[in-house]
Design a protein around this motif. Structure first.
Motif, short mmCIF file in Angstrom:
data_model
loop_
_atom_site.label_atom_id
_atom_site.label_comp_id
_atom_site.label_asym_id
_atom_site.label_seq_id
_atom_site.Cartn_x
_atom_site.Cartn_y
_atom_site.Cartn_z
N ASP A 53 -3.45 3.22 6.65
CA ASP A 53 -4.34 4.18 5.98
C ASP A 53 -5.67 3.57 5.56
N GLY A 54 -5.76 2.24 5.60
CA GLY A 54 -6.97 1.58 5.15
C GLY A 54 -6.98 1.33 3.65
N VAL A 55 -5.89 1.67 2.96
CA VAL A 55 -5.77 1.42 1.52
C VAL A 55 -5.71 -0.09 1.29
N LEU A 56 -5.00 -0.79 2.16
CA LEU A 56 -4.94 -2.25 2.12
C LEU A 56 -5.72 -2.79 3.32
N ALA A 57 -6.86 -3.35 3.05
CA ALA A 57 -7.70 -3.90 4.12
C ALA A 57 -7.39 -5.38 4.30
N GLU A 58 -7.90 -5.93 5.38
CA GLU A 58 -7.76 -7.37 5.62
C GLU A 58 -8.23 -8.14 4.40
N GLY A 59 -7.42 -9.09 3.95
CA GLY A 59 -7.76 -9.90 2.80
C GLY A 59 -7.28 -9.34 1.47
N SER A 60 -6.76 -8.12 1.48
CA SER A 60 -6.23 -7.53 0.24
C SER A 60 -5.01 -8.30 -0.22
N SER A 61 -4.93 -8.48 -1.53
CA SER A 61 -3.77 -9.16 -2.11
C SER A 61 -2.70 -8.15 -2.49
N LEU A 62 -1.46 -8.54 -2.29
CA LEU A 62 -0.33 -7.72 -2.73
C LEU A 62 0.14 -8.26 -4.08
N PRO A 63 0.81 -7.43 -4.86
CA PRO A 63 1.32 -7.91 -6.15
C PRO A 63 2.31 -9.06 -5.96
N ALA A 64 2.40 -9.91 -6.94
CA ALA A 64 3.37 -11.00 -6.90
C ALA A 64 4.78 -10.40 -6.84
N THR A 65 5.68 -11.11 -6.17
CA THR A 65 7.03 -10.59 -5.99
C THR A 65 7.71 -10.29 -7.33
N ARG A 66 7.57 -11.19 -8.27
CA ARG A 66 8.22 -10.99 -9.58
C ARG A 66 7.60 -9.80 -10.33
N THR A 67 6.31 -9.63 -10.20
CA THR A 67 5.63 -8.51 -10.86
C THR A 67 6.10 -7.19 -10.27
N LEU A 68 6.10 -7.12 -8.94
CA LEU A 68 6.52 -5.89 -8.29
C LEU A 68 7.99 -5.58 -8.58
N ALA A 69 8.81 -6.60 -8.55
CA ALA A 69 10.24 -6.41 -8.87
C ALA A 69 10.41 -5.90 -10.29
N ALA A 70 9.68 -6.47 -11.23
CA ALA A 70 9.78 -6.03 -12.63
C ALA A 70 9.31 -4.58 -12.77
N ASP A 71 8.25 -4.20 -12.05
CA ASP A 71 7.74 -2.83 -12.11
C ASP A 71 8.80 -1.82 -11.69
N PHE A 72 9.60 -2.18 -10.69
CA PHE A 72 10.63 -1.28 -10.17
C PHE A 72 12.00 -1.51 -10.78
N GLY A 73 12.15 -2.60 -11.52
CA GLY A 73 13.45 -2.92 -12.08
C GLY A 73 14.45 -3.33 -11.01
N ILE A 74 13.94 -4.07 -10.01
CA ILE A 74 14.79 -4.54 -8.91
C ILE A 74 14.75 -6.06 -8.86
#
Length: 130
Positions: A27-48
């Motif tokens: 979709d172009g929401v994440l372009a080349e060079g875009s950073s993704l959330p840290a694994t621990r941060t994303l896991a905490a956000d979802f409670g997984i």
């Protein structure tokens, strides 16, 4: 980027994450060079479990869509046509199309749905004319 996880879905959580990130790239929401959330941060956000996020990120890394680095984290890689990807994609598309036909969709319905979905992605290239 907004990710949604359906904990009641039959689709594994890591696959849901992977698929949504792929769609965000398309979709172009994440372009080349875009950073993704840290694994621990994303896991905490979802409670997984953070290993679930790790599995999604590792799959994306194996598929050449992101790079993982201890300093920079997960970053979207440049889009490069990968010949092995083409063969794998064709096999997966064949199975999905076979399922549509087996469930009674006509060729016109399948093509219309494919075109609608493809057109929904912001970074698609215009069609080439022969």
């Amino acid at each position: 980027m907004i990710l949604n996880v359906d904990l009641a879905s039959d689709i594994p959580i890591y696959q849901q994450l992977r698929d949504q990130i792929v769609e965000a790239i398309a979709d172009g929401v994440l372009a080349e060079g875009s950073s993704l959330p840290a694994t621990r941060t994303l896991a905490a956000d979802f409670g997984i479990n953070f290993h679930t996020v790790n599995k999604a990120y590792d799959l994306l890394r194996q598929q050449g869509l992101i790079q993982l680095n201890r300093k920079t984290g997960a970053v979207v890689t440049p889009t490069v046509a990968d010949p092995p990807f083409g063969a794998d994609w064709t096999a997966r598309a064949r199975t999905l199309l076979a399922e549509a036909v087996a469930r009674g969709l006509s060729a016109d319905e399948v093509l219309m749905n494919c075109r609608t979905i493809l057109d929904s992605f912001g970074s698609t290239q215009p069609e080439e004319t022969p």
